[in-house]
Design a protein around this motif. Structure first.
Motif, PDB file in Angstrom:
ATOM      1  N   GLY A   1      46.638 116.048  27.414  1.00  0.00           N
ATOM      2  CA  GLY A   1      47.400 117.273  27.623  1.00  0.00           C
ATOM      3  C   GLY A   1      47.765 117.969  26.330  1.00  0.00           C
ATOM      4  N   LEU A   2      48.047 119.260  26.428  1.00  0.00           N
ATOM      5  CA  LEU A   2      48.350 120.049  25.241  1.00  0.00           C
ATOM      6  C   LEU A   2      49.654 119.606  24.577  1.00  0.00           C
ATOM      7  CD1 LEU A   2      47.329 123.632  26.424  1.00  0.00           C
ATOM      8  CD2 LEU A   2      46.111 122.137  24.834  1.00  0.00           C
ATOM      9  N   ILE A   3      50.632 119.188  25.374  1.00  0.00           N
ATOM     10  CA  ILE A   3      51.892 118.724  24.793  1.00  0.00           C
ATOM     11  C   ILE A   3      51.651 117.463  23.969  1.00  0.00           C
ATOM     12  CG2 ILE A   3      54.204 117.871  25.278  1.00  0.00           C
ATOM     13  CD1 ILE A   3      53.871 120.835  25.743  1.00  0.00           C
ATOM     14  N   ASN A   4      50.862 116.550  24.511  1.00  0.00           N
ATOM     15  CA  ASN A   4      50.549 115.321  23.772  1.00  0.00           C
ATOM     16  C   ASN A   4      49.774 115.626  22.494  1.00  0.00           C
ATOM     17  OD1 ASN A   4      51.764 113.860  25.824  1.00  0.00           O
ATOM     18  ND2 ASN A   4      49.847 113.505  26.914  1.00  0.00           N
ATOM     19  N   MET A   5      48.851 116.583  22.569  1.00  0.00           N
ATOM     20  CA  MET A   5      48.089 116.957  21.379  1.00  0.00           C
ATOM     21  C   MET A   5      48.983 117.639  20.341  1.00  0.00           C
ATOM     22  SD  MET A   5      44.520 118.240  23.138  1.00  0.00           S
ATOM     23  CE  MET A   5      43.689 118.536  21.582  1.00  0.00           C
ATOM     24  N   PHE A   6      49.969 118.392  20.819  1.00  0.00           N
ATOM     25  CA  PHE A   6      50.909 119.014  19.890  1.00  0.00           C
ATOM     26  C   PHE A   6      51.700 117.947  19.139  1.00  0.00           C
ATOM     27  CE2 PHE A   6      55.344 120.554  19.321  1.00  0.00           C
ATOM     28  CZ  PHE A   6      55.099 121.439  18.297  1.00  0.00           C
ATOM     29  N   ILE A   7      52.112 116.892  19.840  1.00  0.00           N
ATOM     30  CA  ILE A   7      52.821 115.793  19.177  1.00  0.00           C
ATOM     31  C   ILE A   7      51.914 115.133  18.137  1.00  0.00           C
ATOM     32  CG2 ILE A   7      53.980 113.590  19.525  1.00  0.00           C
ATOM     33  CD1 ILE A   7      55.495 116.005  20.585  1.00  0.00           C
ATOM     34  N   VAL A   8      50.641 115.028  18.459  1.00  0.00           N
ATOM     35  CA  VAL A   8      49.688 114.450  17.501  1.00  0.00           C
ATOM     36  C   VAL A   8      49.594 115.320  16.247  1.00  0.00           C
ATOM     37  CG1 VAL A   8      47.269 113.825  17.121  1.00  0.00           C
ATOM     38  CG2 VAL A   8      48.375 113.246  19.278  1.00  0.00           C
ATOM     39  N   THR A   9      49.642 116.643  16.414  1.00  0.00           N
ATOM     40  CA  THR A   9      49.580 117.516  15.235  1.00  0.00           C
ATOM     41  C   THR A   9      50.789 117.302  14.325  1.00  0.00           C
ATOM     42  OG1 THR A   9      50.733 119.400  16.265  1.00  0.00           O
ATOM     43  CG2 THR A   9      48.346 119.261  16.564  1.00  0.00           C
ATOM     44  N   ILE A  10      51.949 117.025  14.926  1.00  0.00           N
ATOM     45  CA  ILE A  10      53.138 116.747  14.103  1.00  0.00           C
ATOM     46  C   ILE A  10      52.933 115.459  13.305  1.00  0.00           C
ATOM     47  CG2 ILE A  10      55.607 116.209  14.162  1.00  0.00           C
ATOM     48  CD1 ILE A  10      55.840 117.975  16.627  1.00  0.00           C
ATOM     49  N   GLY A  11      52.426 114.425  13.965  1.00  0.00           N
ATOM     50  CA  GLY A  11      52.156 113.178  13.252  1.00  0.00           C
ATOM     51  C   GLY A  11      51.108 113.349  12.172  1.00  0.00           C
ATOM     52  N   LEU A  12      50.057 114.128  12.474  1.00  0.00           N
ATOM     53  CA  LEU A  12      49.026 114.389  11.466  1.00  0.00           C
ATOM     54  C   LEU A  12      49.598 115.155  10.283  1.00  0.00           C
ATOM     55  CD1 LEU A  12      46.030 114.253  10.659  1.00  0.00           C
ATOM     56  CD2 LEU A  12      45.694 116.401  11.921  1.00  0.00           C
ATOM     57  N   SER A  13      50.493 116.101  10.569  1.00  0.00           N
ATOM     58  CA  SER A  13      51.134 116.856   9.490  1.00  0.00           C
ATOM     59  C   SER A  13      51.924 115.931   8.565  1.00  0.00           C
ATOM     60  CB  SER A  13      52.060 117.919  10.097  1.00  0.00           C
ATOM     61  OG  SER A  13      52.827 118.552   9.102  1.00  0.00           O
ATOM     62  N   LEU A  14      52.718 115.048   9.141  1.00  0.00           N
ATOM     63  CA  LEU A  14      53.498 114.110   8.324  1.00  0.00           C
ATOM     64  C   LEU A  14      52.584 113.203   7.507  1.00  0.00           C
ATOM     65  CD1 LEU A  14      56.261 113.165  10.921  1.00  0.00           C
ATOM     66  CD2 LEU A  14      56.535 114.593   8.888  1.00  0.00           C
ATOM     67  N   LEU A  15      51.506 112.735   8.122  1.00  0.00           N
ATOM     68  CA  LEU A  15      50.576 111.856   7.418  1.00  0.00           C
ATOM     69  C   LEU A  15      49.932 112.562   6.232  1.00  0.00           C
ATOM     70  CD1 LEU A  15      48.905 109.248   7.171  1.00  0.00           C
ATOM     71  CD2 LEU A  15      47.278 110.245   8.811  1.00  0.00           C
ATOM     72  N   LEU A  16      49.362 113.750   6.464  1.00  0.00           N
ATOM     73  CA  LEU A  16      48.681 114.467   5.391  1.00  0.00           C
ATOM     74  C   LEU A  16      49.659 114.872   4.285  1.00  0.00           C
ATOM     75  CD1 LEU A  16      46.289 116.787   7.451  1.00  0.00           C
ATOM     76  CD2 LEU A  16      45.713 114.689   6.215  1.00  0.00           C
TER      77      LEU A  16
END
Length: 331
Positions: free
Chosen positions: A132-147
């Motif tokens: 789902g898009l909400i779950n993918m949005f949460i993934v983008t937040i985690g990816l942002s913190l990682l990068l």
């Protein structure tokens, strides 16, 4: 005692007036600051420069939302990675010491390849699983913190600047002024935006991108390779973000969180112009940049972003779909 207390404000006033009195006594004039019209013109020039830089970084953000409806919170990190990668090639002792121009081009290529890797390695598998898009949005937040923290470890916290074009004399444009570096960045940014517009309007891949943004299912039914288009959008968006990061680091300074600081203004430009519209992102970002700089004529610099976001709210109250967005029926 009372006379001594009265003498204090008189002495203070005399100290304030002394420079003016001395200047008149010597036959000179009291120095005056720039007029309001000169400051307004300077703020307009700075706002256009700031706006086109935001536009370059936000176009990819808008195209990604238009093709896969993903709000990519990690988009600001592509800006930072582009700026710091060019810094590594240009300045870092461990780097090759390239001139800034080839370093910037290499940063754009690296950003595009990183965008392709992120799409192939993360988003395509998630889309295939029906995430789902909400779950993918949460993934983008985690990816942002990682990068962001990877950049922090590799680059450090100390702000720095590029080796070339650091200190330049100002070129007078009437009552205002601009350095050759800033003028070149502004013109190059405008040319890049015009090139993106021509790409979307005049090429087959650009037509495919617009078709997928308008109606993904219909585009796929008509024979367009949607996955290929999405991959191209990720590469284009990440490459433009990296270029915008180099431009932003050139006119300002390179820091480990510069993209994150710019992210809110990117979102504001995209929403103001119209979600999913690349041209809307360009127009909206230009408005945000001009309003942010022009507001400093009346209000403190610390509030310039707040006034830009206030304009966003006012425009959306009048036109909810944004400046160039299309009205959609709900229900």
């Amino acid at each position: 005692m009372r006379h001594q207390r009265m003498l204090v404000p008189v002495l203070a006033l005399a100290l304030v007036m002394l420079p003016a009195i001395s200047a008149r006594a010597q036959g000179g004039e009291v120095p005056r600051g720039p007029t309001f019209s000169a400051r307004a013109l300077q703020a307009l020039i700075d706002g256009i420069q700031f706006g086109v830089i935001i536009a370059i970084t936000s176009v990819g953000l808008s195209l990604i939302f238009g093709t896969i409806h993903l709000i990519n919170f990690a988009h600001g990190e592509f800006v930072t990675i582009g700026a710091t990668f060019a810094f590594f090639l240009n300045v870092s002792a461990a780097g090759p010491g390239w001139h800034l121009i080839p370093a910037a081009l290499a940063a754009v290529v690296f950003g595009a390849l990183l965008g392709a890797a992120v799409d192939r390695g993360i988003w395509r598998p998630l889309r295939a699983r029906g995430t789902g898009l909400i779950n993918m949005f949460i993934v983008t937040i985690g990816l942002s913190l990682l990068l962001r923290h990877v950049v922090l470890v590799l680059y450090g916290t100390r702000p720095a600047s590029y080796a070339q074009y650091d200190i330049q004399s100002t070129v007078d444009l009437g009552p205002a002024g601009i350095t050759p570096r800033d003028l070149t960045v502004t013109l190059l940014a405008v040319l890049v935006l015009l090139g993106v517009a021509a790409l979307l309007q005049k090429t087959r891949i650009g037509t495919a991108v617009r078709a997928v943004s308008a109606n993904r299912d219909l585009a796929e039914a008509s024979g367009i390779d949607v996955q290929r288009v999405v991959l191209f959008v990720w590469m284009l968006g990440a490459g433009l973000a990296a270029l915008g990061g180099v431009f932003f680091g050139l006119v300002e300074i390179v820091t480990w969180d510069m993209g994150f600081k710019l992210l809110l203004l990117m979102f504001a430009g995209v929403i103001l112009g119209g979600l999913g519209s690349a041209y809307g992102a360009m127009v909206g970002s230009l408005v945000i940049g001009i309003v942010a700089q022009m507001s400093t004529l009346w209000f403190p610099v610390d509030l310039q972003y707040a006034w830009a976001l206030l304009v966003l709210i006012v425009v959306l109250l009048v036109r909810p779909q944004g400046i160039l967005g299309r009205a959609e029926r709900v229900g």
